[in-house]
Scaffold this motif. Structure first.
Motif, PDB file in Angstrom:
ATOM      1  N   GLY A  54       0.803  -1.209   0.000  1.00 61.22           N
ATOM      2  CA  GLY A  54       0.000   0.000   0.000  1.00 61.22           C
ATOM      3  C   GLY A  54       0.837   1.260   0.000  1.00 61.22           C
ATOM      4  O   GLY A  54       2.023   1.239   0.314  1.00 61.22           O
ATOM      5  N   GLN A  69      -4.319   0.361  -1.542  1.00 61.94           N
ATOM      6  CA  GLN A  69      -3.812  -0.937  -1.119  1.00 61.94           C
ATOM      7  C   GLN A  69      -4.137  -1.985  -2.165  1.00 61.94           C
ATOM      8  O   GLN A  69      -5.117  -1.852  -2.901  1.00 61.94           O
ATOM      9  N   SER A  70      -3.329  -3.041  -2.203  1.00 58.85           N
ATOM     10  CA  SER A  70      -3.623  -4.152  -3.112  1.00 58.85           C
ATOM     11  C   SER A  70      -2.929  -5.419  -2.629  1.00 58.85           C
ATOM     12  O   SER A  70      -2.016  -5.383  -1.821  1.00 58.85           O
ATOM     13  N   ASN A  71      -3.411  -6.528  -3.162  1.00 54.82           N
ATOM     14  CA  ASN A  71      -2.715  -7.807  -3.047  1.00 54.82           C
ATOM     15  C   ASN A  71      -2.855  -8.490  -4.397  1.00 54.82           C
ATOM     16  O   ASN A  71      -3.117  -7.830  -5.395  1.00 54.82           O
ATOM     17  N   SER A  72      -2.723  -9.794  -4.464  1.00 57.06           N
ATOM     18  CA  SER A  72      -2.755 -10.460  -5.767  1.00 57.06           C
ATOM     19  C   SER A  72      -4.149 -10.575  -6.378  1.00 57.06           C
ATOM     20  O   SER A  72      -4.291 -10.917  -7.541  1.00 57.06           O
ATOM     21  N   TRP A  74      -7.048  -8.127  -5.375  1.00 54.20           N
ATOM     22  CA  TRP A  74      -7.901  -6.943  -5.271  1.00 54.20           C
ATOM     23  C   TRP A  74      -7.074  -5.676  -5.118  1.00 54.20           C
ATOM     24  O   TRP A  74      -5.896  -5.717  -4.769  1.00 54.20           O
ATOM     25  N   MET A  75      -7.717  -4.541  -5.403  1.00 54.74           N
ATOM     26  CA  MET A  75      -7.144  -3.221  -5.188  1.00 54.74           C
ATOM     27  C   MET A  75      -8.180  -2.373  -4.461  1.00 54.74           C
ATOM     28  O   MET A  75      -9.376  -2.501  -4.738  1.00 54.74           O
ATOM     29  N   ARG A  76      -7.744  -1.531  -3.559  1.00 58.41           N
ATOM     30  CA  ARG A  76      -8.656  -0.692  -2.796  1.00 58.41           C
ATOM     31  C   ARG A  76      -8.070   0.717  -2.704  1.00 58.41           C
ATOM     32  O   ARG A  76      -6.896   0.893  -2.436  1.00 58.41           O
TER      33      ARG A  76
END
Length: 82
Positions: A54, A69-72, A74-76
């Motif tokens: 993030g 923020q993100s991971n593999s 999702w993105m927020r």
């Protein structure tokens, strides 16, 4: 202006008397100026060991912040200041 040069005498890092820092920029005009070469990205942020990464943005008093923020999967983006 202080410059750090690589083996080919190209400026890779510079800092001016006002505290502006340049990476790949010889005369930065903002607190941080980054310029990539023709074959690269301007920046890479590597996340935590749990897979989350993030970037946080704050006002000048650091009392209101927004984040990306993100991971593999999702993105927020939170842009409401809370």
């Amino acid at each position: 202006m202080a410059n750090i040069q690589n083996l080919y005498h190209n400026t890779s890092f510079s800092a001016d008397k006002d505290g502006n820092v340049g990476i790949g920029v010889t005369e930065p005009i903002s607190p941080l100026s980054v310029q990539a070469n023709a074959g690269g990205s301007s920046a890479r942020f590597i996340g935590r060991s749990d897979g989350l990464s993030g970037i946080d943005f704050f006002n000048s008093t650091q009392t209101v912040g927004n984040y990306f923020q993100s991971n593999s999967s999702w993105m927020r983006l939170r842009a409401d200041g809370g």
